[in-house]
Design an enzyme around this catalytic site. Sequence first.
Site: not given
Ligand SMILES: NC(=O)c1ccc[n+]([C@@H]2O[C@H](COP(=O)([O-])OP(=O)(O)OC[C@H]3O[C@@H](n4cnc5c(N)ncnc54)[C@H](O)[C@@H]3O)[C@@H](O)[C@H]2O)c1
Ligand SMILES: O=P(O)(O)OC[C@H](O)CO
Length: 338
Positions: A15, A113, A144, A198, A263
């Site tokens: 990812g 998440k 984070t 959350k 969010n």
């Molecule tokens: N960004 C943050 O700060 C953060 C922090 C903690 C947790 N998360 C969690 O991490 C997860 C990913 O979020 P993100 O912030 O990296 O998203 P993002 O919006 O930055 O990126 C999403 C990614 O998913 C990829 N994607 C879409 N469809 C896909 C598929 N079928 N197979 C594989 N990859 C695919 C996209 O190409 C893109 O690279 C979420 O559950 C988010 O809640 C994010």
């Molecule tokens: O940008 P959000 O709202 O998806 O939050 C990112 C992370 O989950 C924070 O811990």
Amino acid sequence: MSNTYLTTSPITVLGAGSYGTALAITFSRNGYPTYLWGHDPEHCHQLAKQRENSQFLPHIKFPNALHIEANLAKAIQLSRDLLIVVPSHVFGDVIQKIKPHLTAQHRIVWATKGLESNTGRLLQDVVLEHLGDQYPLAVLSGPTFAKELAEGLPTAITLASNNQQFALAFQARIHCSKHFRVYLNHDMVGVQLGGAIKNVIAIGAGMSDGIGFGANARTALITRGIAEISRLGLSLGANANTFMGMSGLGDLVLTCTDNQSRNRRFGLMLGQGLSAQTAMENIGQVVEGYHNTKEAYLLAQQQGVEMPITEQIYQVLFCGKNAKEAAISLLGREKKGE
Ligand SMILES: NC(=O)c1ccc[n+]([C@@H]2O[C@H](COP(=O)([O-])OP(=O)(O)OC[C@H]3O[C@@H](n4cnc5c(N)ncnc54)[C@H](O)[C@@H]3O)[C@@H](O)[C@H]2O)c1
Ligand SMILES: O=P(O)(O)OC[C@H](O)CO
């Protein structure tokens, strides 16, 4: 798997969005060979060429130990430890895609998440359905923001696993006392639920600020939010203490109070009168709470748990209620004990 690469202990991150990239940067900065796979080959090509994720984390250069691998089978073969960091609505698809490439030695962690789309199942149940119970599993969750993590700013997180030996080994590998503290927890259910719900409450906090309410209302939402997350968690067998930790209150406060949260920003726009569709387009990244509100609401109903904030956000997103009316409904609830 040869001994050579077991001793060099690489990690594969599946990812390449903002968070997967930030975690891959963090691990490779600690010196571990790290492989980052993204589902879009063109994007992978760009990452490898530019040595940064200019779309999500501009100007943060990849450490030398970070390698981009566009071939899923190869990315899986390269490491024993796989960390899945994709949005929750594609989590099940990705699990099914990795299945044919797994060997008996693999260990699986996710930092996604959310709940499974439509069913509202915890992601551990999705993994168990598709892969069975033969792999050590863990979930990484906590307050984070990707950008801060990628910049090397101090961050603390929770790791929960169904396998104590794996939990200790993985904690030892990714914990870095300088800027990335990893706390262990045994409660996989509570850690997953805190991270998923959350996001829904943060939409509510954003809405409240977007309407023009103040710090009092935001804090009330956070406090009542953790109460409803805990009620749902306890009904599903989670440990109450988990909700006072990094993956519970910690992540809830972070997401409800800082505009780095997608969010929260999504909620802000709804509170200012934008439609969900326009707000989603403006954000241009995954808004997990949008994908998970219906699931959280249905799960609460299924468990017979009262979740008034979640219910109002559900009404706004899916039943045409406006944010102000939702706030009035919350404020107008019958008086009750805390
Ligand atoms: N960004 C943050 O700060 C953060 C922090 C903690 C947790 N998360 C969690 O991490 C997860 C990913 O979020 P993100 O912030 O990296 O998203 P993002 O919006 O930055 O990126 C999403 C990614 O998913 C990829 N994607 C879409 N469809 C896909 C598929 N079928 N197979 C594989 N990859 C695919 C996209 O190409 C893109 O690279 C979420 O559950 C988010 O809640 C994010
Ligand atoms: O940008 P959000 O709202 O998806 O939050 C990112 C992370 O989950 C924070 O811990």
